[in-house]
Write a protein that holds these residues in place. Structure first.
Motif, PDB file in Angstrom:
ATOM      1  N   SER A  65      34.790  43.711  26.196  1.00  0.00           N
ATOM      2  CA  SER A  65      35.466  43.036  27.303  1.00  0.00           C
ATOM      3  C   SER A  65      34.516  42.819  28.476  1.00  0.00           C
ATOM      4  O   SER A  65      33.419  43.360  28.516  1.00  0.00           O
ATOM      5  CB  SER A  65      36.674  43.853  27.767  1.00  0.00           C
ATOM      6  N   LEU A  66      35.003  42.009  29.368  1.00  0.00           N
ATOM      7  CA  LEU A  66      34.305  41.752  30.622  1.00  0.00           C
ATOM      8  C   LEU A  66      35.340  41.951  31.714  1.00  0.00           C
ATOM      9  O   LEU A  66      36.463  41.457  31.597  1.00  0.00           O
ATOM     10  CB  LEU A  66      33.776  40.322  30.633  1.00  0.00           C
ATOM     11  N   SER A  67      34.989  42.695  32.739  1.00  0.00           N
ATOM     12  CA  SER A  67      35.943  42.880  33.822  1.00  0.00           C
ATOM     13  C   SER A  67      35.319  42.466  35.144  1.00  0.00           C
ATOM     14  O   SER A  67      34.112  42.563  35.334  1.00  0.00           O
ATOM     15  CB  SER A  67      36.434  44.331  33.892  1.00  0.00           C
ATOM     16  N   THR A  68      36.169  41.983  36.005  1.00  0.00           N
ATOM     17  CA  THR A  68      35.776  41.617  37.355  1.00  0.00           C
ATOM     18  C   THR A  68      36.571  42.494  38.309  1.00  0.00           C
ATOM     19  O   THR A  68      37.789  42.590  38.200  1.00  0.00           O
ATOM     20  CB  THR A  68      36.077  40.134  37.635  1.00  0.00           C
ATOM     21  N   GLU A  69      35.872  43.131  39.209  1.00  0.00           N
ATOM     22  CA  GLU A  69      36.512  43.966  40.212  1.00  0.00           C
ATOM     23  C   GLU A  69      36.385  43.263  41.559  1.00  0.00           C
ATOM     24  O   GLU A  69      35.283  42.926  41.980  1.00  0.00           O
ATOM     25  CB  GLU A  69      35.850  45.337  40.263  1.00  0.00           C
ATOM     26  N   ALA A  78      47.087  47.397  51.354  1.00  0.00           N
ATOM     27  CA  ALA A  78      47.178  47.349  49.889  1.00  0.00           C
ATOM     28  C   ALA A  78      48.249  46.349  49.459  1.00  0.00           C
ATOM     29  O   ALA A  78      49.312  46.244  50.077  1.00  0.00           O
ATOM     30  CB  ALA A  78      47.498  48.738  49.353  1.00  0.00           C
ATOM     31  N   PHE A  79      47.940  45.599  48.392  1.00  0.00           N
ATOM     32  CA  PHE A  79      48.864  44.581  47.890  1.00  0.00           C
ATOM     33  C   PHE A  79      48.688  44.491  46.380  1.00  0.00           C
ATOM     34  O   PHE A  79      47.726  43.912  45.886  1.00  0.00           O
ATOM     35  CB  PHE A  79      48.561  43.223  48.542  1.00  0.00           C
ATOM     36  N   ASP A  80      49.590  45.101  45.633  1.00  0.00           N
ATOM     37  CA  ASP A  80      49.529  45.098  44.175  1.00  0.00           C
ATOM     38  C   ASP A  80      50.252  43.864  43.655  1.00  0.00           C
ATOM     39  O   ASP A  80      51.480  43.777  43.727  1.00  0.00           O
ATOM     40  CB  ASP A  80      50.159  46.373  43.622  1.00  0.00           C
ATOM     41  N   ILE A  81      49.493  42.912  43.126  1.00  0.00           N
ATOM     42  CA  ILE A  81      50.100  41.649  42.688  1.00  0.00           C
ATOM     43  C   ILE A  81      51.097  41.866  41.560  1.00  0.00           C
ATOM     44  O   ILE A  81      52.012  41.066  41.398  1.00  0.00           O
ATOM     45  CB  ILE A  81      49.047  40.602  42.268  1.00  0.00           C
ATOM     46  N   ARG A  82      50.956  42.927  40.796  1.00  0.00           N
ATOM     47  CA  ARG A  82      51.882  43.180  39.685  1.00  0.00           C
ATOM     48  C   ARG A  82      53.297  43.409  40.195  1.00  0.00           C
ATOM     49  O   ARG A  82      54.268  43.128  39.491  1.00  0.00           O
ATOM     50  CB  ARG A  82      51.409  44.370  38.857  1.00  0.00           C
ATOM     51  N   ASP A  83      53.418  43.904  41.420  1.00  0.00           N
ATOM     52  CA  ASP A  83      54.738  44.145  42.014  1.00  0.00           C
ATOM     53  C   ASP A  83      55.311  42.900  42.682  1.00  0.00           C
ATOM     54  O   ASP A  83      56.513  42.827  42.914  1.00  0.00           O
ATOM     55  CB  ASP A  83      54.647  45.249  43.080  1.00  0.00           C
ATOM     56  N   ALA A 116      40.015  52.732  44.802  1.00  0.00           N
ATOM     57  CA  ALA A 116      38.735  53.048  44.179  1.00  0.00           C
ATOM     58  C   ALA A 116      37.833  53.560  45.306  1.00  0.00           C
ATOM     59  O   ALA A 116      38.163  53.378  46.484  1.00  0.00           O
ATOM     60  CB  ALA A 116      38.144  51.807  43.518  1.00  0.00           C
ATOM     61  N   PRO A 117      36.707  54.186  44.977  1.00  0.00           N
ATOM     62  CA  PRO A 117      35.828  54.687  46.046  1.00  0.00           C
ATOM     63  C   PRO A 117      35.433  53.616  47.072  1.00  0.00           C
ATOM     64  O   PRO A 117      35.298  53.911  48.263  1.00  0.00           O
ATOM     65  CB  PRO A 117      34.607  55.201  45.290  1.00  0.00           C
ATOM     66  N   GLU A 118      35.282  52.357  46.623  1.00  0.00           N
ATOM     67  CA  GLU A 118      34.871  51.273  47.528  1.00  0.00           C
ATOM     68  C   GLU A 118      36.045  50.646  48.284  1.00  0.00           C
ATOM     69  O   GLU A 118      35.862  49.762  49.090  1.00  0.00           O
ATOM     70  CB  GLU A 118      34.155  50.166  46.755  1.00  0.00           C
ATOM     71  N   GLY A 119      37.281  51.055  47.976  1.00  0.00           N
ATOM     72  CA  GLY A 119      38.466  50.484  48.616  1.00  0.00           C
ATOM     73  C   GLY A 119      39.473  50.035  47.575  1.00  0.00           C
ATOM     74  O   GLY A 119      39.296  50.263  46.378  1.00  0.00           O
ATOM     75  N   ASN A 120      40.522  49.384  48.021  1.00  0.00           N
ATOM     76  CA  ASN A 120      41.528  48.875  47.084  1.00  0.00           C
ATOM     77  C   ASN A 120      40.891  47.818  46.192  1.00  0.00           C
ATOM     78  O   ASN A 120      40.161  46.951  46.667  1.00  0.00           O
ATOM     79  CB  ASN A 120      42.716  48.288  47.838  1.00  0.00           C
ATOM     80  N   ARG A 121      41.198  47.902  44.880  1.00  0.00           N
ATOM     81  CA  ARG A 121      40.504  47.067  43.911  1.00  0.00           C
ATOM     82  C   ARG A 121      41.484  46.396  42.953  1.00  0.00           C
ATOM     83  O   ARG A 121      42.365  47.031  42.385  1.00  0.00           O
ATOM     84  CB  ARG A 121      39.549  47.937  43.103  1.00  0.00           C
TER      85      ARG A 121
END
Length: 130
Positions: A65-69, A78-83, A116-121
């Motif tokens: 796979s390839l992932s983009t963070e 924070a804004f979780d698009i899944r919700d 994540a350590p760098e912030g919301n991801r």
């Protein structure tokens, strides 16, 4: 990436050039849609204390796979698009807006969001070319 609307298209083109060959034509098309929508949503809608804070994007190649963070700009709520996403068939076909979150969920093979350590991801994963 600068937190500016005019920075989105050049960033998506740069990212596509980095993943070309790792994703099939169809997956590359879905990647383009997801990145364009996700970055536009951040630039336009992210509630942040510092609109000049950059948006960080990382690409990770894995065996299958390839992932983009995509990391929210510093200070963003924070804004979780899944919700928040609506099913595409629930959106008026003539509506000008409202499809972006649903498109991301439809086009990525996996969508994750959280701290994540760098912030919301927002992590978007695509199956690598077989």
């Amino acid at each position: 990436m600068p937190n500016q609307i005019e920075a989105i298209d050049p960033m998506v083109l740069t990212l596509k050039s980095h993943v070309d060959g790792a994703l099939s034509g169809e997956a590359l098309f879905r990647f383009d849609i997801c990145l364009s929508e996700a970055l536009a949503n951040l630039v336009i809608h992210a509630e942040t204390t510092d609109k000049s804070a950059p948006i960080t994007v990382k690409i990770r190649h894995e065996a299958e796979s390839l992932s983009t963070e995509i990391f929210d700009p510093k200070g963003a709520v924070a804004f979780d698009i899944r919700d928040k996403a609506r099913a595409l068939d629930e959106i008026d076909a003539l509506a000008e807006n409202g499809r972006g979150l649903g498109l991301i969920l439809e086009c990525a093979d996996q969508v994750d969001y959280g701290p994540a350590p760098e912030g919301n991801r927002l992590k978007l994963t695509f199956k690598a070319r077989g």
